[in-house]
Enzyme design. Sequence first.
Site, PDB file in Angstrom:
ATOM      1  N   ASP A   1       0.847  -1.199   0.000  1.00  0.00           N
ATOM      2  CA  ASP A   1       0.000   0.000   0.000  1.00  0.00           C
ATOM      3  C   ASP A   1       0.889   1.259   0.000  1.00  0.00           C
ATOM      4  O   ASP A   1       0.638   2.211  -0.739  1.00  0.00           O
ATOM      5  CB  ASP A   1      -0.901  -0.020   1.246  1.00  0.00           C
ATOM      6  CG  ASP A   1      -2.178   0.786   1.060  1.00  0.00           C
ATOM      7  OD1 ASP A   1      -2.545   1.100  -0.091  1.00  0.00           O
ATOM      8  OD2 ASP A   1      -2.817   1.101   2.084  1.00  0.00           O
TER       9      ASP A   1
ATOM     10  N   HIS B   1      -6.322  -1.463  -8.378  1.00  0.00           N
ATOM     11  CA  HIS B   1      -6.761  -2.279  -7.231  1.00  0.00           C
ATOM     12  C   HIS B   1      -8.290  -2.433  -7.227  1.00  0.00           C
ATOM     13  O   HIS B   1      -8.817  -3.535  -7.126  1.00  0.00           O
ATOM     14  CB  HIS B   1      -6.312  -1.651  -5.906  1.00  0.00           C
ATOM     15  CG  HIS B   1      -7.073  -2.170  -4.719  1.00  0.00           C
ATOM     16  ND1 HIS B   1      -8.315  -1.673  -4.347  1.00  0.00           N
ATOM     17  CD2 HIS B   1      -6.803  -3.167  -3.865  1.00  0.00           C
ATOM     18  CE1 HIS B   1      -8.758  -2.356  -3.308  1.00  0.00           C
ATOM     19  NE2 HIS B   1      -7.852  -3.257  -2.990  1.00  0.00           N
TER      20      HIS B   1
HETATM   21 ZN   LIG Z   1      -4.491   1.905  -0.057  1.00  0.00          ZN
END
Ligand SMILES: [Zn+2]
Length: 379
Positions: A174, A260
């Site tokens: 992330d 994502h």
């Molecule tokens: Zn994220």
Amino acid sequence: MPSNGPRGLAVFAAPGRYVQGRGALSTLASELERLGVSAPLVLVDPAVREIASPAIAAVSGASVLEFRGECSPGEIERVAAAASENQADAIVGIGGGKTMDTAKAVAHPVKLPLVIVPTIASTDAPTSALSVVYDDDGAFLEYRFWSSNPHLVLLDTEVIAGAPVRFLVAGIGDGLSTWFEADASSTTRAPAMAGGAPLGAALNLARLCYDTLLADGVAARQAVERGVVTPALERVVEANTLLSGLGFESGGLAAAHSVHNGLTVLHETHDFWHGEKVAFGVISMLMLEGRPTETVDEVVDLCLDVGLPVTLADLGVDAEHADLQKVAEAACAEGETIHNLPFGVDPSMVVDAMLAADAYGQERRALRERTRPLPAVAA
Ligand SMILES: [Zn+2]
């Protein structure tokens, strides 16, 4: 989406206080006292209740509730009712992302001070003014944006070091996106989640996040594998949580998070975590932007070294038969942050970028395996 400030304004948002280190949990009571809190409602994930119980016991006047596992409208209502019944004067959330998001969703509407105690470092959510709400079966419902960030984020690195390593690795995935997304979206001055254009502060924090992960990512993974706290682990926990959190919220998102979001339409990716899918989204974004080979190698090598996905197969996706068009269409949906890139993007470009990322990842892994063995990707 967040409401945008008047055109041209820049906004920087942050939690009021951030405390991190070995044994930080033991300061919970004194930190709450510092905030003037005397009757907090503590929402705790049952998985960490035992670890957290000495710290909770030291807080006088606390009422304690176990989190039931989903940040859903029903759960938010249940916790809110308990807070009101106990006349709580603050909400403390101890656990993973869903516990934190529920605590945020309870505290904000009634304007109570909010304390977030993450027990893993798997995402950059803890410092932000955002909750992701799901239905009771875990399907995504909505984002809820709040008007302020937590009053306090308190992170005990000894607890992080004791959690499974996959959490930290997902957090690195992330965090890897933060610099590239802030860098790309800032060229357009697109409003970030905080509601305005990014300041240099956010961009520099995003860059520090990336440099830290490159320098210390591998050593931090090794530390958690041994359950030990080291300076490298401290720096990566700060990168995953504080630097990435401030960097994304005030610096801006772009293509990695849209890829994502697109990947989540494929059922086979559901066993993979947010940061794991984001990592592949970063490589796809670099392909989409045509970044220099040295940059792609740097990112792919870090992913290989810590055990993050670098191919579609690593995410359970069959590159030949999966509906990548559907993924790309979802990534390019109206309102997606991919449109913060300084050039127009359509789904065919995203399909090609994902296939190019996949090919690059396969070849880089093959090359690296000939030189030295790599850790396995989590499954
Ligand atoms: Zn994220």
